[in-house]
Design a protein around this motif. Structure first.
Motif, PDB file in Angstrom:
ATOM      1  N   UNK A  59       0.822  -1.212   0.000  1.00  0.00           N
ATOM      2  CA  UNK A  59       0.000   0.000   0.000  1.00  0.00           C
ATOM      3  C   UNK A  59       0.858   1.265   0.000  1.00  0.00           C
ATOM      4  N   UNK A  60       2.114   1.122   0.410  1.00  0.00           N
ATOM      5  CA  UNK A  60       3.028   2.263   0.375  1.00  0.00           C
ATOM      6  C   UNK A  60       3.694   2.297  -1.011  1.00  0.00           C
ATOM      7  N   UNK A  61       3.416   3.310  -1.825  1.00  0.00           N
ATOM      8  CA  UNK A  61       3.922   3.320  -3.205  1.00  0.00           C
ATOM      9  C   UNK A  61       5.435   3.157  -3.308  1.00  0.00           C
ATOM     10  N   UNK A  62       6.182   3.773  -2.362  1.00  0.00           N
ATOM     11  CA  UNK A  62       7.648   3.699  -2.453  1.00  0.00           C
ATOM     12  C   UNK A  62       8.154   2.260  -2.339  1.00  0.00           C
ATOM     13  N   UNK A  63       7.355   1.411  -1.705  1.00  0.00           N
ATOM     14  CA  UNK A  63       7.798   0.023  -1.529  1.00  0.00           C
ATOM     15  C   UNK A  63       7.663  -0.802  -2.806  1.00  0.00           C
ATOM     16  N   UNK A  64       6.824  -0.308  -3.748  1.00  0.00           N
ATOM     17  CA  UNK A  64       6.419  -1.193  -4.850  1.00  0.00           C
ATOM     18  C   UNK A  64       7.546  -1.645  -5.787  1.00  0.00           C
ATOM     19  N   UNK A  65       8.463  -0.741  -6.244  1.00  0.00           N
ATOM     20  CA  UNK A  65       9.513  -1.224  -7.155  1.00  0.00           C
ATOM     21  C   UNK A  65      10.340  -2.342  -6.518  1.00  0.00           C
ATOM     22  N   UNK A  66      10.698  -2.149  -5.235  1.00  0.00           N
ATOM     23  CA  UNK A  66      11.502  -3.166  -4.553  1.00  0.00           C
ATOM     24  C   UNK A  66      10.710  -4.456  -4.410  1.00  0.00           C
ATOM     25  N   UNK A  67       9.417  -4.346  -4.147  1.00  0.00           N
ATOM     26  CA  UNK A  67       8.594  -5.540  -3.994  1.00  0.00           C
ATOM     27  C   UNK A  67       8.476  -6.287  -5.314  1.00  0.00           C
ATOM     28  N   UNK A  68       8.323  -5.518  -6.409  1.00  0.00           N
ATOM     29  CA  UNK A  68       8.220  -6.157  -7.729  1.00  0.00           C
ATOM     30  C   UNK A  68       9.488  -6.941  -8.042  1.00  0.00           C
ATOM     31  N   UNK A  69      10.640  -6.268  -7.899  1.00  0.00           N
ATOM     32  CA  UNK A  69      11.897  -6.959  -8.151  1.00  0.00           C
ATOM     33  C   UNK A  69      12.021  -8.166  -7.198  1.00  0.00           C
ATOM     34  N   UNK A  70      11.609  -7.961  -5.956  1.00  0.00           N
ATOM     35  CA  UNK A  70      11.677  -9.041  -4.970  1.00  0.00           C
ATOM     36  C   UNK A  70      10.864 -10.246  -5.404  1.00  0.00           C
ATOM     37  N   UNK A  71       9.673 -10.000  -5.913  1.00  0.00           N
ATOM     38  CA  UNK A  71       8.823 -11.120  -6.340  1.00  0.00           C
ATOM     39  C   UNK A  71       9.425 -11.830  -7.553  1.00  0.00           C
ATOM     40  N   UNK A  72       9.988 -11.048  -8.469  1.00  0.00           N
ATOM     41  CA  UNK A  72      10.634 -11.661  -9.641  1.00  0.00           C
ATOM     42  C   UNK A  72      11.842 -12.495  -9.207  1.00  0.00           C
ATOM     43  N   UNK A  73      12.600 -11.948  -8.271  1.00  0.00           N
ATOM     44  CA  UNK A  73      13.769 -12.688  -7.780  1.00  0.00           C
ATOM     45  C   UNK A  73      13.328 -13.956  -7.061  1.00  0.00           C
ATOM     46  N   UNK A  74      12.228 -13.853  -6.317  1.00  0.00           N
ATOM     47  CA  UNK A  74      11.711 -15.044  -5.646  1.00  0.00           C
ATOM     48  C   UNK A  74      11.372 -16.110  -6.680  1.00  0.00           C
ATOM     49  N   UNK A  75      10.750 -15.657  -7.750  1.00  0.00           N
ATOM     50  CA  UNK A  75      10.336 -16.592  -8.796  1.00  0.00           C
ATOM     51  C   UNK A  75      11.550 -17.279  -9.423  1.00  0.00           C
ATOM     52  N   UNK A  76      12.527 -16.476  -9.882  1.00  0.00           N
ATOM     53  CA  UNK A  76      13.686 -17.115 -10.530  1.00  0.00           C
ATOM     54  C   UNK A  76      14.495 -17.901  -9.506  1.00  0.00           C
TER      55      UNK A  76
ATOM     56  N   UNK B  72      14.829  -5.977  -2.071  1.00  0.00           N
ATOM     57  CA  UNK B  72      14.338  -7.011  -2.992  1.00  0.00           C
ATOM     58  C   UNK B  72      15.004  -8.351  -2.719  1.00  0.00           C
ATOM     59  N   UNK B  73      16.326  -8.305  -2.498  1.00  0.00           N
ATOM     60  CA  UNK B  73      17.042  -9.548  -2.223  1.00  0.00           C
ATOM     61  C   UNK B  73      16.506 -10.170  -0.929  1.00  0.00           C
ATOM     62  N   UNK B  74      16.275  -9.327   0.088  1.00  0.00           N
ATOM     63  CA  UNK B  74      15.743  -9.853   1.349  1.00  0.00           C
ATOM     64  C   UNK B  74      14.383 -10.505   1.121  1.00  0.00           C
ATOM     65  N   UNK B  75      13.554  -9.859   0.310  1.00  0.00           N
ATOM     66  CA  UNK B  75      12.235 -10.430   0.024  1.00  0.00           C
ATOM     67  C   UNK B  75      12.401 -11.828  -0.566  1.00  0.00           C
ATOM     68  N   UNK B  76      13.295 -11.947  -1.542  1.00  0.00           N
ATOM     69  CA  UNK B  76      13.499 -13.256  -2.188  1.00  0.00           C
ATOM     70  C   UNK B  76      14.052 -14.272  -1.198  1.00  0.00           C
ATOM     71  N   UNK B  77      15.008 -13.842  -0.380  1.00  0.00           N
ATOM     72  CA  UNK B  77      15.595 -14.758   0.602  1.00  0.00           C
ATOM     73  C   UNK B  77      14.503 -15.257   1.551  1.00  0.00           C
ATOM     74  N   UNK B  78      13.673 -14.339   2.025  1.00  0.00           N
ATOM     75  CA  UNK B  78      12.679 -14.743   3.018  1.00  0.00           C
ATOM     76  C   UNK B  78      11.532 -15.534   2.402  1.00  0.00           C
ATOM     77  N   UNK B  79      11.065 -15.103   1.219  1.00  0.00           N
ATOM     78  CA  UNK B  79       9.946 -15.847   0.634  1.00  0.00           C
ATOM     79  C   UNK B  79      10.359 -17.279   0.293  1.00  0.00           C
ATOM     80  N   UNK B  80      11.558 -17.443  -0.265  1.00  0.00           N
ATOM     81  CA  UNK B  80      11.996 -18.817  -0.566  1.00  0.00           C
ATOM     82  C   UNK B  80      12.126 -19.624   0.726  1.00  0.00           C
TER      83      UNK B  80
END
Lengths: 389, 389
Positions: B296-313, B365-373
């Motif tokens: 919901x915080x717009x500033x978070x979105x680019x990092x979250x997007x990259x994070x989700x893509x990194x999680x996927x790959x 973004x990297x943290x998001x990928x590390x934690x989601x995986x």
């Protein structure tokens, strides 16, 4: 996880502490001494003033603090609250005499050697508190924790530790140049004693409820983990009311001893205590700076002389206090059990040094007395031990 | 003993970690998930970004580090070295594919979103290493450590961790602007692999000798204490040659598993692991800053997007690597076992941030990928688990 903690150094120190403790503990036993004496000596050797393998760092101190809290928790688990209350009166008498006599002796000796009244007050105060950690460990090793003598020593050491912190609050106030108000003293004393009573009164039903909740769990290791969490919480609460964490841990143990899972908790706890408690004794030993103890260096001599005199009055005061106990008990053994100083004495000395009330040489003298009384107690206790009842 | 360590805060954090871990672990089990998932979630809740009961302090980290070292030591004790070597070739294939695929994917995605090649290199590298701690814990919970799949995952995770540190040495050098020399890379790799081989070759006779010496001892708890000291020393040595302490602890466990006291060591160790390992999982969870994850915080979105893509790959790369294994094994389970990242990924991210190679949003973004995986792996493993052999 980028951080200031040097994990490698910590692992090395921890391993060195374990190996040193077990090796010297074994050697001490082989020559007929309690293992804890060997652990203390191993600490001196491993500490910064000799080998430098175990630094006096926050990281090592943390393990030592956890070790002594778990140790006192285990001792509490093996203590019968009713048994302890039955010896309440003689234990109180021993504790009070054991505070007054060393205080008076320490004060007199320090003033006689030309120091100020403030310095003498700190020195006297530093000699008041028995080390419950070392005493409990030796009693447990000698298998006399459950004897009447063991109970009196333990009870008196707990009273001592609680009152010692009240005394510390008072002398710190005096050293800071503050006005000492009766209300402050009363508040500090009431908090410390009130905490112990409250921990037991509230803790007993709480501990039983905790065990009932734990019995519902399926995951591995819940009983041990939750018991340790309980001990840590009571230790934290003790600290929060300016009492000693180890007194809290001891109370937590006595409380859980009254549940039906006492033995299961104890066996889950033993392997953990075996690994962490030695770090505490190693740390205490490591605090000895052998360089200051060399009498061949002329500058060391005045401090050593005062240290020896303080050891003498510190020893005699506590030993005599043992004879304030009554009933069919071995009074000399009780006196010997009160002799070791350890942690609280060190805290006094550090506060005194930091506040300027203790000049550096007098600080060293206090350390000498704290350590000599600590080192002399284990063999003495072994010598005087009563037959197990 | 006057010091910077806040003993009260440490006890409170330790108690909160234990209670949270056991409570949420139990809840996770009740809804059919591995307990470790509950422990990680409890860590998120207890950490600084939500309740703040468990700070990311050196004091807590110390307990976490000891916890994960003891956990890997225990896993090593339950691992059969010969069994592990028998799956050496497929494990190596899984490990190598599991490093190359996420690296390539992470690099491509990061460059595609407009970041520099240096940043993309760090991101790719951060996705290479499987979390041996989390994987081993889930395998142990599902009782599949001894299956062929379990052995391949464990072997590949060890290879991964060892090679991951070599990659870290390389990218740090590049980020520092240094010339990357083939000799440095070769030295770093040779050290890490040589250490593991040496630890096992030297460790086996050493471990047997240690057990013979320990059997001569009379004092309490020597076997447990000396085994832990052995594990700590090998962990320290691993760190000293710039390899991972947990790899050293794992090797120490495998070595002592070949002595006749394997089961006694294991039972002395279990209660200790039960109390310290949860602190590690709580600490990992506590590193998640939930504030940065709010879409919901717009500033978070680019990092979250990259994070989700990194999680996927990151997910697909490791999962696909599982299919590089051969023999009669459940390849999807192996792939799932390689998915969680955890500690090594976090180290990469921190080094990248500190060196400037990773801008703050990419770090997130990297943290998001590390934690989601990490969070997705335990339920997935449970779902795909093979029948125990």
């Amino acid at each position: 996880m980028e951080h200031g903690l040097n994990v490698g150094a910590l692992f090395l120190a921890f391993a060195a502490a374990l190996i040193g403790a077990k090796l010297f503990g074994e050697l001490a036993e082989r020559v007929g001494q309690p293992a804890v004496l060997g652990e203390l000596l191993a600490g001196v050797l491993l500490g910064p003033s000799v080998l430098g393998l175990v630094p006096l760092s926050d990281a090592v101190l943390e393990l030592a603090e956890i070790g002594v809290v778990l140790l006192l928790f285990e001792v509490g688990l093996e203590t019968d609250l009713e048994e302890l209350m039955r010896v309440g009166a003689p234990a109180l008498a021993v504790a009070l005499a054991g505070m007054l006599l060393p205080f008076a002796g320490g004060y007199a000796v320090t003033v006689a050697l030309g120091h100020s009244a403030l310095t003498a007050t700190f020195v006297g105060a530093a000699l008041t508190a028995t080390s419950i950690g070392i005493t409990a460990r030796v009693l447990s090793e000698l298998k006399v924790l459950a004897t009447r003598e063991g109970q009196i020593i333990l009870g008196a050491a707990v009273v001592d530790d609680v009152l010692g912190l009240v005394v510390l609050a008072i002398v710190s106030k005096v050293a800071g140049g503050g006005q000492l108000e009766a209300a402050t003293v009363a508040r500090s004393g009431a908090l410390a004693i009130g905490f112990l009573v409250a921990a037991i009164v509230i803790g007993i039903p709480l501990g039983r409820r905790l065990i009932r909740v734990v019995e519902l769990a399926n995951v591995r290791g819940v009983l041990g983990a939750m018991s340790v969490a309980f001990a840590l919480l009571v230790a934290w609460a003790a600290k929060a009311v300016e009492s000693a964490p180890i007194v809290g841990a001891f109370a937590a143990g006595m409380v859980l001893a009254r549940t039906n899972r006492r033995h299961d908790i104890d066996s889950a706890l033993k392997p953990v205590v075996d690994i962490f408690a030695p770090v505490f004794f190693i740390y205490v030993g490591a605090e000895v700076n052998v360089k200051l103890l060399n009498p061949a260096v002329p500058e060391n001599r005045p401090a050593l002389l005062l240290g020896l005199l303080l050891t003498l009055v510190g020893f005699l005061g506590k030993f005599a206090a043992g004879f304030c106990a009554w009933g069919k008990v071995r009074r000399a053994f009780i006196g010997a059990g009160m002799v070791p100083r350890g942690e609280v004495g060190l805290i006094f000395a550090s506060v005194g040094l930091a506040s300027g009330a203790l000049p550096e040489p007098v600080f060293v003298s206090v350390l000498v007395a704290v350590f000599l009384t600590t080192f002399v107690a284990p063999p003495l206790l072994k010598l005087l031990r009563p037959r197990a009842s």
